[in-house]
Design an enzyme around this catalytic site. Structure first.
Site, short mmCIF file in Angstrom:
data_model
loop_
_atom_site.label_atom_id
_atom_site.label_comp_id
_atom_site.label_asym_id
_atom_site.label_seq_id
_atom_site.Cartn_x
_atom_site.Cartn_y
_atom_site.Cartn_z
N HIS A 1 -14.64 16.66 58.74
CA HIS A 1 -14.66 17.91 59.52
C HIS A 1 -13.49 18.83 59.27
O HIS A 1 -13.59 20.03 59.44
CB HIS A 1 -14.85 17.60 61.01
CG HIS A 1 -16.28 17.26 61.29
ND1 HIS A 1 -16.73 15.97 61.32
CD2 HIS A 1 -17.36 18.05 61.46
CE1 HIS A 1 -18.03 15.97 61.52
NE2 HIS A 1 -18.44 17.20 61.60
N ARG B 1 -21.40 24.31 66.11
CA ARG B 1 -20.89 22.97 66.46
C ARG B 1 -20.12 23.09 67.77
O ARG B 1 -18.91 23.32 67.77
CB ARG B 1 -19.94 22.45 65.37
CG ARG B 1 -20.60 22.04 64.08
CD ARG B 1 -19.56 21.43 63.13
NE ARG B 1 -20.16 20.72 62.02
CZ ARG B 1 -20.44 21.26 60.83
NH1 ARG B 1 -20.18 22.52 60.59
NH2 ARG B 1 -20.98 20.53 59.88
N ARG C 1 -26.03 23.63 68.69
CA ARG C 1 -26.17 22.17 68.74
C ARG C 1 -25.40 21.63 69.93
O ARG C 1 -24.26 22.02 70.16
CB ARG C 1 -25.65 21.56 67.45
CG ARG C 1 -25.73 20.03 67.48
CD ARG C 1 -25.27 19.43 66.19
NE ARG C 1 -23.82 19.46 66.05
CZ ARG C 1 -23.19 19.03 64.96
NH1 ARG C 1 -23.89 18.57 63.93
NH2 ARG C 1 -21.89 19.06 64.90
N GLU D 1 -30.54 13.69 60.60
CA GLU D 1 -29.34 13.21 59.92
C GLU D 1 -29.26 11.69 59.92
O GLU D 1 -28.34 11.11 59.36
CB GLU D 1 -28.07 13.84 60.51
CG GLU D 1 -27.95 13.77 62.01
CD GLU D 1 -26.75 14.56 62.54
OE1 GLU D 1 -25.87 14.96 61.78
OE2 GLU D 1 -26.71 14.74 63.77
N ASN E 1 -24.73 15.99 55.75
CA ASN E 1 -23.41 15.34 55.73
C ASN E 1 -23.55 13.89 56.21
O ASN E 1 -23.00 12.97 55.62
CB ASN E 1 -22.41 16.08 56.62
CG ASN E 1 -22.28 17.53 56.24
OD1 ASN E 1 -22.64 17.89 55.14
ND2 ASN E 1 -21.79 18.35 57.14
N ARG F 1 -18.44 9.26 54.73
CA ARG F 1 -18.20 10.65 54.32
C ARG F 1 -16.73 11.01 54.34
O ARG F 1 -16.32 12.03 53.80
CB ARG F 1 -19.01 11.62 55.20
CG ARG F 1 -18.60 11.61 56.64
CD ARG F 1 -19.57 12.37 57.53
NE ARG F 1 -19.24 13.78 57.70
CZ ARG F 1 -19.83 14.57 58.58
NH1 ARG F 1 -20.82 14.12 59.34
NH2 ARG F 1 -19.47 15.82 58.70
N CYS G 1 -28.38 22.33 57.68
CA CYS G 1 -27.07 22.86 58.07
C CYS G 1 -25.93 21.98 57.57
O CYS G 1 -24.78 22.23 57.86
CB CYS G 1 -27.00 23.04 59.58
SG CYS G 1 -27.28 21.50 60.46
#
Ligand code: PEP
Ligand code: MG
Length: 537
Positions: free
Chosen positions: A186, A293, A329, A428, A451, A462, A499
């Site tokens: 992030h 977010r 979201r 996701e 992601n 990640r 996204c």
């Protein structure tokens, strides 16, 4: 020259400031000089109080009296005789060194707070952790505050948390470099939002530079030149000029509608983390917001934002975007995004644990506060709401049940909200992609969060630079899941966006257009080049 993972494009030439990595080691060493150790402790207490007093004044000036109260509470903890006596007694009775004494005594108090039923008192554990960290930093000569007064700074850190990144002032910090992290951690995503170059996962950059070094950061290739010579400076000054020209050229596409050569309309939207990020999406010609977010609204503070605060943030974004779609979201906390005041459990696998919708379904009051704010704001624009980490139909239905409960409560109080809100989910988790066709019968839309989808499909963290070579958006397994998701949604007449960072990846866009993806949402800085590319496909 050093290299790492190119996490945010652009070039920078600036001066290094290292953000020190503080892991304070607690040793079992016993002491004999009790008086000296007590003095060390008492003078750290005084220094800590002085810093807190200063922070309190600064915060009162910049954010208001109410926000500043937290530092008053922290000061009171240091005046609490019980705590101070407990630490002193660890030194006097057990002969513990001061670091161990502070650590033992505060941990005991923290555990007591954490065991309390009352939520307010339980949250005091987080405050005590803050106080302990500051005290420990003062005992070891470190600093917990990270403040930059100069311009043209390249921040170098072992790691930056999302909230560290959120604090970076773009007027002063022109790039950052980290030892660890991946392209979709992030803090890297935040760098793209800030539109500053970043190179992450460099391994040992913190030990390769010193404060004041001059560096060239190449956010396209992930290379960093330390104390460059005149030749390199010339080359990069030229590159910076050319890049600026290229950006100017792209600006001509701001108000263009994006269609493929065959005429299919594609929506190219922006990802935002803070309401103010909307300006960059507008400036770069975004067709809306594909991902807000909202967890970033919960960061850099000492308690969750109130319903009213959230309502104002959502209303602001919706109004600014007019009739363009805004996909908000719901809270996705957990994984690499933590909130000190929430006392999240320490987990072996935080990305597989208590995260996102799982946490919201468990902490219903927290979730309902957000849902009420969203419903109330819905009348100010074109709102779509999506839920993160949905793994199957039952989870979505349980979530929608809470939405219905909020609607009923608002109805009882005569509070209005829009009936046209679209309710969608992030795809996701691989199980959601595999069940896409079934899920599509219940939801209004999907947004593919690559992601996480990539990390869960390929079992590759990640955040880890060590295994980043496995993190491949074009892996056949990932592509299969994406295709299944798009086909499943289209079968039931639902639209599909993406996204995750893959949506802005120019090497992936042609395949995604071919698969029939309807909307691409990305960092504002990637919107114009994506538009340009799609128009020639
Ligand atoms: C994703 O997982 O692709 C996504 C967009 O969500 P986040 O990066 O916030 O986890
Ligand atoms: Mg995600």
């Amino acid at each position: 020259m050093k290299s790492g993972i190119a996490a945010s494009k652009g070039y920078a030439i600036g001066k290094v400031i290292i953000k020190s990595h503080q892991e304070i080691k607690v040793t079992d060493e016993l002491i004999t000089d009790i008086k000296g150790e007590k003095e060390k402790f008492l003078s750290a207490v005084e220094e800590t109080k002085r810093q807190l007093e200063k922070l309190k004044e600064q915060t009162a000036r910049s954010m208001g009296e109410e926000e500043a109260e937290i530092f008053e509470a922290h000061m009171m903890m240091l005046e609490d005789c019980e705590l101070v006596d407990a630490i002193i007694s660890e030194i006097e009775v057990n002969h513990f060194n001061v670091i161990k004494a502070v650590s033992q005594a505060t941990d005991r108090f923290i555990a007591q707070f954490e065991a309390i039923e009352d939520e307010y008192l339980r949250e005091r554990a987080a405050d005590l952790k803050d106080v302990r960290n500051r005290l420990m930093a003062n005992l070891t000569g470190n600093s917990v505050d990270f403040k930059i007064d100069e311009e043209n700074i390249v921040v170098v850190a072992h790691d930056l948390t999302p909230s560290d990144t959120a604090q970076l002032d773009k007027n002063k910090v022109i790039a950052f470099l980290t030892d660890v992290g991946g392209r979709t951690s992030h803090s890297a995503i935040m760098a793209r939002t800030l539109e500053i170059p970043a190179v992450v996962g460099m391994g040992d950059i913190t030990s390769s530079v010193k404060n004041g070094d001059k560096v060239i950061v190449d956010g396209f290739t992930g290379s960093v030149i330390i104390n460059p010579g005149d030749d390199d400076l010339e080359i990069y000054k030229k590159k910076i000029n050319e890049y600026q020209e290229e950006l100017k050229d792209l600006k001509k596409l701001v108000s263009c509608e994006t269609r493929t050569k065959q005429g299919k309309r594609i929506y190219v939207a922006g990802n935002i983390g803070k309401p103010e990020d909307i300006y960059q999406v507008i400036e770069n010609g975004g067709d809306g917001v594909g991902l807000f977010r909202t967890e970033f609204l919960y960061m850099d503070r000492n308690s969750a934002p109130t319903e009213e605060e959230q309502f104002e943030s959502y209303k602001f974004v919706l109004e600014k975007m007019g009739d363009k779609k805004v996909v908000i979201r719901t809270l996705d906390i957990g994984g690499d995004k933590t909130l000190p005041y929430m006392n999240l459990p320490d987990e072996m696998n935080p990305f597989l644990g208590y995260r996102a919708i799982r946490l919201c379904l468990d902490q219903k009051d927290l979730f309902k506060t957000q849902l009420r704010a969203l419903l109330r704001a819905s009348i100010y624009g074109n709102l779509s709401v999506m839920f993160p980490m949905i793994s199957g139909v039952q989870e979505f239905l349980a979530t929608k049940e809470i939405v219905e409960e909020c609607k009923r409560e608002l109805d009882e109080h005569g509070v209005v909200y829009s009936n046209d809100i679209e309710w969608g989910i992030m795809i996701e988790v691989p199980s959601a992609a595999l069940c896409a066709e079934e899920l599509a019968q219940y939801v209004d839309f999907f947004s593919i969060g690559t992601n996480d989808l990539i990390q869960y499909t390929l079992a590759v963290d990640r955040m880890s630079e060590k295994v980043s070579y496995i993190y491949n958006p074009m892996h056949p397994a990932v592509l299969k899941l994406i295709k299944m998701t798009i086909d499943g949604a289209h079968k039931h007449g639902k639209w599909v966006g993406m996204c995750g960072e893959m949506a802005g990846d120019e090497s992936a866009i042609p395949t995604l257009v071919e698969y029939g993806l309807d909307e691409f949402s990305m960092s504002a800085s990637s919107i114009l080049s994506a538009k340009k590319l799609i128009m020639v496909l």
